[in-house]
Design a protein around this motif. Structure first.
Motif, short mmCIF file in Angstrom:
data_model
loop_
_atom_site.label_atom_id
_atom_site.label_comp_id
_atom_site.label_asym_id
_atom_site.label_seq_id
_atom_site.Cartn_x
_atom_site.Cartn_y
_atom_site.Cartn_z
N ALA A 66 1.01 -1.37 -0.05
CA ALA A 66 -0.18 0.15 -0.16
C ALA A 66 0.85 1.27 0.02
N VAL A 67 1.97 1.20 0.43
CA VAL A 67 2.89 2.30 0.58
C VAL A 67 4.12 2.19 -0.45
N ARG A 68 3.72 1.50 -1.62
CA ARG A 68 4.68 1.25 -2.44
C ARG A 68 4.13 1.56 -3.79
N PRO A 69 4.05 2.76 -4.45
CA PRO A 69 3.43 2.72 -5.77
C PRO A 69 3.89 2.09 -6.78
N PRO A 70 3.17 1.33 -7.48
CA PRO A 70 3.59 0.09 -8.21
C PRO A 70 4.05 0.99 -9.70
N GLU A 71 3.75 2.09 -9.90
CA GLU A 71 4.20 2.79 -11.10
C GLU A 71 5.71 3.22 -11.04
N LEU A 72 6.23 3.16 -9.84
CA LEU A 72 7.64 3.66 -9.50
C LEU A 72 8.51 2.49 -9.38
N ASP A 90 12.61 6.54 -4.83
CA ASP A 90 12.97 7.59 -5.31
C ASP A 90 12.87 8.06 -6.72
N GLY A 91 11.81 7.06 -7.31
CA GLY A 91 11.49 7.21 -8.82
C GLY A 91 12.52 6.89 -9.80
N ILE A 92 13.48 6.11 -9.18
CA ILE A 92 14.57 5.13 -10.06
C ILE A 92 14.94 3.91 -9.56
N LEU A 106 23.33 -1.84 6.03
CA LEU A 106 22.19 -2.76 5.59
C LEU A 106 22.09 -2.40 3.94
N LYS A 107 21.79 -3.64 3.28
CA LYS A 107 21.43 -3.29 1.85
C LYS A 107 19.96 -2.85 2.14
N ARG A 108 19.69 -2.56 0.65
CA ARG A 108 18.35 -2.11 0.30
C ARG A 108 17.15 -3.13 1.06
N GLN A 109 17.54 -4.20 0.46
CA GLN A 109 16.55 -5.36 0.91
C GLN A 109 16.00 -5.42 2.44
N HIS A 110 16.87 -5.07 3.17
CA HIS A 110 16.80 -4.98 4.77
C HIS A 110 16.59 -3.63 5.25
N GLY A 111 16.89 -2.40 4.26
CA GLY A 111 16.85 -1.26 4.89
C GLY A 111 15.52 -0.47 4.55
N ALA A 112 14.35 -0.94 5.04
CA ALA A 112 13.21 -0.32 5.14
C ALA A 112 12.37 -0.90 6.33
N PHE A 113 11.10 -0.79 6.65
CA PHE A 113 10.36 -1.15 7.84
C PHE A 113 9.47 -1.96 7.33
N LYS A 114 9.19 -3.05 8.11
CA LYS A 114 8.26 -4.15 7.82
C LYS A 114 6.96 -3.82 8.85
N PHE A 115 7.48 -3.74 10.08
CA PHE A 115 6.51 -3.48 11.19
C PHE A 115 6.35 -2.23 11.89
N GLY A 116 5.41 -1.83 12.52
CA GLY A 116 5.22 -0.76 13.17
C GLY A 116 4.80 0.52 12.34
N ASP A 117 4.83 1.54 13.01
CA ASP A 117 4.18 2.53 12.46
C ASP A 117 5.20 3.37 11.32
N MET A 118 6.38 3.23 11.13
CA MET A 118 7.09 3.70 10.37
C MET A 118 7.30 2.87 9.10
N GLY A 178 4.31 2.51 7.71
CA GLY A 178 3.11 2.89 6.91
C GLY A 178 3.11 4.11 6.33
N PHE A 179 4.29 4.76 6.46
CA PHE A 179 4.28 6.25 5.88
C PHE A 179 5.69 6.57 5.25
N ASN A 180 5.90 7.45 4.51
CA ASN A 180 7.11 7.52 3.90
C ASN A 180 7.59 6.68 3.14
N MET A 181 6.68 5.90 2.41
CA MET A 181 7.03 4.69 1.65
C MET A 181 7.65 3.51 2.35
N GLY A 182 7.60 3.35 3.66
CA GLY A 182 8.27 2.49 4.54
C GLY A 182 9.46 2.97 5.06
N HIS A 183 9.98 4.36 4.93
CA HIS A 183 11.37 4.72 5.20
C HIS A 183 12.49 4.08 4.73
N HIS A 184 12.50 3.76 3.39
CA HIS A 184 13.95 3.25 2.98
C HIS A 184 15.16 4.15 3.19
#
Length: 287
Positions: free
Chosen positions: A31-37, A41-43, A71-83, A85-91
């Protein structure tokens, strides 16, 4: 634990040939990952830029240490908790040589350097974007282990240190919170600023926080975890006209490569690596 006097040494950052990468992490909800991107960061890649994965050979002779950045990008974003759910998961964001490869996200621990040589570590805020024209490099990695109490100024554990999921602390392959970890912190002593790197053979975030607090760090953050190559640090020590490579842990020496004549080719110095890195260099005398 190893400490670098920032009055004598500078710090730099280089992106790996593959990591952290610029696409989406699979951790945040769809829900926080726009499929068109192709990524937050759009790239999806750094093209046409080429990421080096090592210390620039032009300054390699000034390097005194390198260590894996995080951490690499695969692990460098949030799966649980409030963070999650916004800012695209805080990558986790990162900047190299003033180039914003992935934007710096508010609420994340950030180790950065300015164009005037200042090195700092803090939880990024929207207001800090005013620094972007002066940022030489930056690397984000999760939330803080240690912060300074706003009232007393004394170091205290970060507010998510005891929250496994909301803190995105990850764990071992066996889903254990206590695992091999590495982190860094900033400390001041008798008017001098220090960058400390800590290797923890088996620790929880809480244990790391308490150790960094014992070293009087006013801010600390997680870097890598779970393998010697992800918690790697090497020192380059001149000895007998040659450069000796020393490691925090003997097993890290197995990561190095060798030339046909047996000469050690240090990771991040002698060959490119797929992971990103920080490098410590001797400061050049001012004219």
């Amino acid at each position: 634990m190893i400490a670098f006097d920032l009055g004598l040494y500078g710090l730099g950052y280089a992106v790996g040939t593959d990591h952290p990468a610029l696409g989406w992490s699979s951790r945040p909800p769809y829900a926080v990952r726009p499929p068109e991107l192709p990524g937050p960061d759009g790239i999806g890649t750094a093209m046409p830029l080429v990421t080096l994965g090592m210390v620039n050979p032009v300054i390699a002779n000034r390097a005194v240490a390198t260590f894996t950045a995080g951490l690499k990008r695969q692990h460098g974003a949030f799966k649980f908790g409030d963070m999650a759910g916004f800012n695209m998961g805080h990558h986790y964001g990162f900047i190299e040589k003033g180039v914003i490869l992935s934007k710096l996200q508010p609420n994340l621990s950030t180790l950065y350097g300015l164009t005037d040589g200042t090195i700092a570590m803090k939880t990024w805020e929207e207001a800090d974007n005013a620094l972007l024209p002066r940022i030489a490099f930056a690397r984000q990695n999760g939330v803080p282990l240690v912060v300074a109490d706003p009232v007393t100024g004394q170091p205290v554990p970060g507010d998510r240190v005891t929250q496994w999921g909301p803190g995105n602390w990850s764990g071992s392959a066996k889903a254990e919170l206590r695992t091999l970890r590495a982190g860094a912190c900033m400390a001041s002593h008798e008017g001098r600023d220090w960058l400390l790197y800590g290797y923890f053979s088996s620790a929880t975030p809480s244990a790391m926080a308490r150790v960094f607090m014992a070293y009087r760090c006013d801010y600390a953050m997680l870097l890598g975890m779970n393998a010697l190559e992800h918690t790697y640090l090497a020192l380059y020590v001149p000895r007998g006209g040659r450069m000796h490579v020393a490691h925090l842990v003997p097993g890290m020496a197995l990561i190095e490569k060798k030339a046909r004549d047996g000469t050690i080719l240090p990771r991040f110095i002698g060959f490119a690596d797929n992971r990103d890195l920080f490098y410590v260099t001797r400061k050049e005398p001012r004219p």
